[in-house]
Enzyme design. Structure first.
Site, short mmCIF file in Angstrom:
data_model
loop_
_atom_site.label_atom_id
_atom_site.label_comp_id
_atom_site.label_asym_id
_atom_site.label_seq_id
_atom_site.Cartn_x
_atom_site.Cartn_y
_atom_site.Cartn_z
N ASP A 198 0.86 -1.19 0.00
CA ASP A 198 0.00 0.00 0.00
C ASP A 198 0.89 1.23 0.00
O ASP A 198 2.08 1.17 0.36
CB ASP A 198 -0.91 -0.01 1.24
CG ASP A 198 -2.17 0.81 1.05
OD1 ASP A 198 -3.26 0.21 0.87
OD2 ASP A 198 -2.08 2.07 1.06
N TYR B 255 -12.94 7.22 -14.47
CA TYR B 255 -13.11 5.96 -13.72
C TYR B 255 -13.77 4.90 -14.61
O TYR B 255 -13.33 3.74 -14.64
CB TYR B 255 -13.94 6.24 -12.47
CG TYR B 255 -13.90 5.14 -11.42
CD1 TYR B 255 -12.74 4.86 -10.71
CD2 TYR B 255 -15.05 4.40 -11.13
CE1 TYR B 255 -12.72 3.87 -9.73
CE2 TYR B 255 -15.04 3.42 -10.15
CZ TYR B 255 -13.87 3.15 -9.45
OH TYR B 255 -13.86 2.17 -8.48
N LYS C 32 -11.74 1.46 -15.43
CA LYS C 32 -12.20 0.15 -14.97
C LYS C 32 -12.59 -0.75 -16.14
O LYS C 32 -12.41 -1.97 -16.08
CB LYS C 32 -13.35 0.32 -13.98
CG LYS C 32 -12.89 0.95 -12.66
CD LYS C 32 -11.78 0.14 -11.99
CE LYS C 32 -11.43 0.62 -10.60
NZ LYS C 32 -10.39 -0.19 -9.94
N THR D 286 -16.53 1.12 2.07
CA THR D 286 -15.10 1.29 2.37
C THR D 286 -14.80 2.79 2.46
O THR D 286 -15.62 3.61 2.03
CB THR D 286 -14.22 0.72 1.23
OG1 THR D 286 -14.34 1.59 0.09
CG2 THR D 286 -14.60 -0.69 0.85
N1 LIG Z 1 -15.75 0.90 -2.50
C1 LIG Z 1 -16.46 0.75 -3.59
O1 LIG Z 1 -17.66 1.07 -3.63
C2 LIG Z 1 -15.82 0.15 -4.83
C3 LIG Z 1 -16.67 -0.24 -5.86
C4 LIG Z 1 -16.12 -0.80 -7.00
C5 LIG Z 1 -14.76 -0.95 -7.11
N2 LIG Z 1 -13.94 -0.55 -6.09
C6 LIG Z 1 -12.51 -0.75 -6.29
O2 LIG Z 1 -12.01 -1.54 -5.24
C7 LIG Z 1 -10.63 -1.27 -5.04
C8 LIG Z 1 -10.37 -1.03 -3.57
O3 LIG Z 1 -11.09 0.11 -3.19
P1 LIG Z 1 -11.68 0.34 -1.72
O4 LIG Z 1 -13.07 0.76 -1.87
O5 LIG Z 1 -11.32 -0.78 -0.82
O6 LIG Z 1 -10.86 1.66 -1.35
P2 LIG Z 1 -9.98 2.11 -0.10
O7 LIG Z 1 -9.71 3.55 -0.34
O8 LIG Z 1 -10.59 1.67 1.18
O9 LIG Z 1 -8.64 1.28 -0.30
C9 LIG Z 1 -7.78 1.54 -1.35
C10 LIG Z 1 -6.36 1.33 -0.86
O10 LIG Z 1 -5.49 1.59 -1.98
C11 LIG Z 1 -4.40 2.35 -1.51
N3 LIG Z 1 -3.84 3.12 -2.61
C12 LIG Z 1 -4.37 4.20 -3.23
N4 LIG Z 1 -3.52 4.66 -4.16
C13 LIG Z 1 -2.45 3.84 -4.13
C14 LIG Z 1 -1.22 3.81 -4.85
N5 LIG Z 1 -0.92 4.76 -5.76
N6 LIG Z 1 -0.33 2.84 -4.59
C15 LIG Z 1 -0.60 1.91 -3.63
N7 LIG Z 1 -1.73 1.89 -2.91
C16 LIG Z 1 -2.64 2.86 -3.16
C17 LIG Z 1 -4.98 3.25 -0.43
O11 LIG Z 1 -3.96 3.73 0.44
C18 LIG Z 1 -5.97 2.33 0.25
O12 LIG Z 1 -5.40 1.65 1.34
C19 LIG Z 1 -10.31 -0.07 -5.94
O13 LIG Z 1 -9.69 -0.54 -7.13
C20 LIG Z 1 -11.68 0.52 -6.25
O14 LIG Z 1 -11.70 1.21 -7.47
C21 LIG Z 1 -14.45 -0.01 -4.95
#
Ligand SMILES: NC(=O)c1ccc[n+]([C@@H]2O[C@H](COP(=O)([O-])OP(=O)(O)OC[C@H]3O[C@@H](n4cnc5c(N)ncnc54)[C@H](O)[C@@H]3O)[C@@H](O)[C@H]2O)c1
Length: 272
Positions: free
Chosen positions: A38, A153, A157, A187
């Site tokens: 991370d 986005y 994606k 999240t």
């Molecule tokens: N939460 C939602 O509703 C949702 C829906 C669809 C897809 N997603 C996808 O799920 C994945 C995880 O998202 P989440 O909701 O758990 O988010 P989150 O923000 O809780 O976690 C994301 C993590 O990625 C880390 N991060 C961000 N930029 C980074 C970088 N440049 N290098 C290394 N680490 C980095 C952050 O520090 C964080 O710990 C993402 O790809 C997001 O697009 C989330």
């Protein structure tokens, strides 16, 4: 008790929070050694301390930086002597039409959400070929269709989903590559949505399951694809969205016709 991932080594990018954290906990809970990769060192330290296991390793990485990504894969293989699973989960959100965003923002979203996935996969591939391992990418339902005000986005994606398919062809049979597309998940990334009552009411109204996902529910799907249970699943986009994209967008006729008998109502809608 033996776990599905006993003896396996996994890297989870974006592993310190949300879906990544839940995936770290799930893979570790089922026996894997997991590298929590991370950008936020403090969040890594908090998570690794809370799990407190010699099968949890923290590694700081910025997924927009190719050299950082190479160092992450090298560190994992040096430390654990093998690599079986790469979960490309790190991602950043983005809001705006193309007329709202500038090139620097577009490149940042593409850099983390797409290029990071490509470069980590490329760098990990020789190790995964050796272990006959697999990759699970994390895209989004935003990669399946368009949304209002999510241009970068949506594009990023969709690219992850189709990159998954391309890699699934190119690197079979030794390496399987799949993708999970979550819907709204509770999240930190999504708190702007999940903590806004008006947005939540509008969103969950159209959701068959009527609520956002919990991170562990998405992690369960990731763990399935990463496991031998999915040994014949390759190039698949597993949508974990409570049934939202199952809907074509037609109005909810059942609700509109509430009160009318089913048959009477149906006759006003369709010629039989
Ligand atoms: N939460 C939602 O509703 C949702 C829906 C669809 C897809 N997603 C996808 O799920 C994945 C995880 O998202 P989440 O909701 O758990 O988010 P989150 O923000 O809780 O976690 C994301 C993590 O990625 C880390 N991060 C961000 N930029 C980074 C970088 N440049 N290098 C290394 N680490 C980095 C952050 O520090 C964080 O710990 C993402 O790809 C997001 O697009 C989330």
């Amino acid at each position: 008790m033996s776990g599905r991932f006993d003896g396996k080594v996994a890297i989870v990018t974006g592993g310190a929070s949300g879906i990544g954290e839940a995936t770290v906990r799930r893979l570790h809970g089922e026996g894997a050694t997991v590298v929590v990769a991370d950008i936020r060192q403090e969040a890594i330290a908090t998570l690794t301390a809370s799990i407190a296991s010699d099968r949890i390793v923290g590694h700081r990485v910025d997924m927009i930086d190719a050299a950082d990504i190479e160092a992450m894969i090298a560190a994992a293989v040096d430390r654990c002597a093998r690599l079986d699973i790469l979960v490309n989960n790190a991602g950043i959100g983005s809001f705006g039409k193309v007329t709202d965003i500038d090139l620097a923002h577009w490149r940042e979203v593409m850099g983390v959400d797409v290029e990071g996935v490509m470069w980590a996969s490329r760098t990990a591939m020789p190790h995964l070929e050796r272990s006959e391992g697999n990759i699970v990418n994390v895209a989004s339902i935003a990669g399946i269709g368009g949304d209002y005000g999510f241009a970068a986005y949506n594009a990023a994606k969709a690219a992850v989903i189709n990159l998954t398919r391309a890699m699934a062809l190119d690197h079979a049979p030794r390496v399987r590559v799949n993708v999970v597309s979550p819907g709204l998940t509770r999240t930190p990334l999504a708190t702007g949505l999940t903590e806004n009552p008006a947005i939540m009411a509008a969103w969950t109204d159209g959701l068959p399951l009527g609520r956002p996902a919990e991170p562990a529910e998405v992690a369960a799907a990731i763990a399935f694809l990463a496991s031998a249970d999915a040994s014949y699943v390759n190039g698949h986009n597993l949508v974990v969205d409570g049934g939202g994209v199952a809907h074509t967008g037609m109005p909810n006729f059942t609700r509109i016709l509430e009160g009318a008998s089913h048959l009477d109502g149906a006759e006003t809608l369709v010629r039989r």
